[in-house]
Design a protein around this motif. Structure first.
Motif, PDB file in Angstrom:
ATOM      1  N   VAL A 126       1.060  -1.298  -0.177  1.00 56.05           N
ATOM      2  CA  VAL A 126      -0.248   0.171   0.118  1.00 56.05           C
ATOM      3  C   VAL A 126       1.072   1.477   0.536  1.00 56.05           C
ATOM      4  CG1 VAL A 126      -1.812   1.096   1.177  1.00 56.05           C
ATOM      5  CG2 VAL A 126      -1.105  -1.279   1.382  1.00 56.05           C
ATOM      6  N   ASN A 127       0.601   1.999  -0.576  1.00 53.15           N
ATOM      7  CA  ASN A 127       1.172   3.223  -1.281  1.00 53.15           C
ATOM      8  C   ASN A 127       0.853   4.085  -0.454  1.00 53.15           C
ATOM      9  OD1 ASN A 127       2.468   2.464  -3.455  1.00 53.15           O
ATOM     10  ND2 ASN A 127       1.008   3.159  -4.664  1.00 53.15           N
ATOM     11  N   GLU A 132       4.356  13.512  -4.236  1.00 57.27           N
ATOM     12  CA  GLU A 132       4.258  12.621  -5.645  1.00 57.27           C
ATOM     13  C   GLU A 132       5.935  12.830  -5.931  1.00 57.27           C
ATOM     14  OE1 GLU A 132       2.059  15.389  -7.591  1.00 57.27           O
ATOM     15  OE2 GLU A 132       0.540  15.067  -6.166  1.00 57.27           O
ATOM     16  N   ASP A 133       6.403  13.107  -5.404  1.00 52.74           N
ATOM     17  CA  ASP A 133       7.673  13.097  -5.891  1.00 52.74           C
ATOM     18  C   ASP A 133       8.855  12.265  -5.704  1.00 52.74           C
ATOM     19  OD1 ASP A 133       7.919  15.562  -6.806  1.00 52.74           O
ATOM     20  OD2 ASP A 133       9.231  17.066  -5.946  1.00 52.74           O
ATOM     21  N   ASP A 134       7.932  10.917  -4.146  1.00 54.81           N
ATOM     22  CA  ASP A 134       8.713   9.630  -3.838  1.00 54.81           C
ATOM     23  C   ASP A 134       8.561   9.259  -4.662  1.00 54.81           C
ATOM     24  OD1 ASP A 134       9.559  11.337  -1.460  1.00 54.81           O
ATOM     25  OD2 ASP A 134       7.588  10.477  -0.797  1.00 54.81           O
ATOM     26  N   LEU A 146      -2.127   7.209   0.320  1.00 50.19           N
ATOM     27  CA  LEU A 146      -3.235   7.725   1.052  1.00 50.19           C
ATOM     28  C   LEU A 146      -2.701   9.504   1.907  1.00 50.19           C
ATOM     29  CD1 LEU A 146      -3.710   4.772   3.855  1.00 50.19           C
ATOM     30  CD2 LEU A 146      -5.069   5.749   2.045  1.00 50.19           C
ATOM     31  N   LYS A 147      -1.662   9.851   1.277  1.00 46.90           N
ATOM     32  CA  LYS A 147      -0.792  11.292   2.348  1.00 46.90           C
ATOM     33  C   LYS A 147      -1.565  12.067   1.035  1.00 46.90           C
ATOM     34  CE  LYS A 147       2.541  13.915   3.629  1.00 46.90           C
ATOM     35  NZ  LYS A 147       3.801  13.640   4.983  1.00 46.90           N
ATOM     36  N   ILE A 148      -1.302  11.557  -0.326  1.00 43.54           N
ATOM     37  CA  ILE A 148      -1.681  12.604  -1.083  1.00 43.54           C
ATOM     38  C   ILE A 148      -2.823  12.687  -1.268  1.00 43.54           C
ATOM     39  CG2 ILE A 148      -1.483  13.203  -4.054  1.00 43.54           C
ATOM     40  CD1 ILE A 148       0.568  11.644  -3.778  1.00 43.54           C
ATOM     41  N   ILE A 149      -3.774  11.415  -0.994  1.00 40.46           N
ATOM     42  CA  ILE A 149      -5.460  11.861  -1.156  1.00 40.46           C
ATOM     43  C   ILE A 149      -6.018  12.722   0.500  1.00 40.46           C
ATOM     44  CG2 ILE A 149      -7.553  10.478  -0.733  1.00 40.46           C
ATOM     45  CD1 ILE A 149      -6.264   7.768  -2.346  1.00 40.46           C
ATOM     46  N   THR A 150      -5.833  12.163   1.634  1.00 38.40           N
ATOM     47  CA  THR A 150      -5.797  12.851   3.088  1.00 38.40           C
ATOM     48  C   THR A 150      -5.282  13.772   3.109  1.00 38.40           C
ATOM     49  OG1 THR A 150      -4.839  11.262   4.532  1.00 38.40           O
ATOM     50  CG2 THR A 150      -6.800  10.874   3.594  1.00 38.40           C
TER      51      THR A 150
END
Ligand code: BTN
Length: 240
Positions: A126-127, A132-134, A146-150
């Motif tokens: 699971v990401n 994004e750069d990672d 999950l971090k990009i979404i939330t």
């Protein structure tokens, strides 16, 4: 649950434990994988502490194991919903998508002894806390975390706890032979809906048709002018 900081692939470690006789339910979680694998021989980028990398040893008593990976997808979907309140979709056979981008994937590897599986390794990636750069260039446009979404840092331990509970629940359903429950839940959460036009790449040949749902063993049914074709995930290179 075995914990390691780093390994080639948690599927490799779980397989090694399974060969040494580890009981069903044994799991391996790593902070980093140096040779994380995806399906179709693809690589699974496994940066340290950005993603969740976990594999379970299962010992089903039936040769018909194809629904395990669908049940695994449903388990991860449920765990993400419980941990983060996100209603993700499944892309056949078992990618987890958020607005069309890939959030999680599953790699099921089975070893047979005669006609029966000796063990199945259910590997889940699971990401979680990627920016994004990672993500490497080749997947940046198609992957999400999950971090990009939330917009919040997610707690991998909390998600892992939910995954353990959900895998247990969905695998028990599989073991009780409740295929219909798995298939109808899959239908409900599938990004593809019956009647959608699809193109599948089989080796290098595209085939077009209408998505006609899944058969009782979880194979994809493609309808075209010549009839209904049953396609297994092994035959399909890509679903477009
Ligand atoms: C895919 O979508 O292609 C499947 C990705 C599966 C990744 C997980 S991470 C834990 C386990 N170990 C691996 O090497 N692969 C799976």
């Amino acid at each position: 649950m075995h914990r390691v900081e780093r390994c080639t692939s948690t599927n490799d470690l779980a397989r090694q434990l399974a060969r040494e006789g580890a009981p069903e339910g044994t799991a391996v979680a790593a902070e980093e994988q140096t040779a994380g694998r995806g399906t179709k021989g693809r690589r699974w980028y496994s940066t340290r502490k950005k993603g969740l990398y976990v594999s379970f040893v299962l010992r089903p008593k039936t040769p018909e194991v194809s629904l395990i990976s669908l049940a695994g997808g449903l388990a991860v979907r449920q765990a993400i919903d419980k941990a983060c309140g996100l209603d993700t979709e499944l892309r056949w056979p078992n990618d987890l998508l958020w607005e069309g981008k890939k959030l999680a994937g599953i790699l099921c590897e089975t070893s047979f002894l005669g006609n029966l599986p000796e063990y199945v390794i259910l590997g889940i990636g699971v990401n979680i806390n990627h920016e994004e750069d990672d993500f490497p260039d080749d997947i940046r446009d198609i992957a999400i975390s999950l971090k990009i979404i939330t917009q919040r840092t997610a707690d991998p331990e909390e998600l892992l706890r939910h995954i353990v509970v959900s895998v247990d629940e969905w695998y028990k359903l599989f073991c009780r032979g409740e295929s219909q429950g798995i298939l109808s839940a899959y239908d409900e959460h599938s990004a593809l809906k019956k009647g959608d036009e699809i193109t599948v790449l089989m080796n290098d040949k595209p085939a077009h048709g209408i998505y006609h749902g899944l058969d009782p063993r979880g194979a994809l049914l493609l309808k075209d002018e010549s009839g209904i074709h049953r396609l297994t995930s092994a035959e399909i290179v890509k679903l477009l």
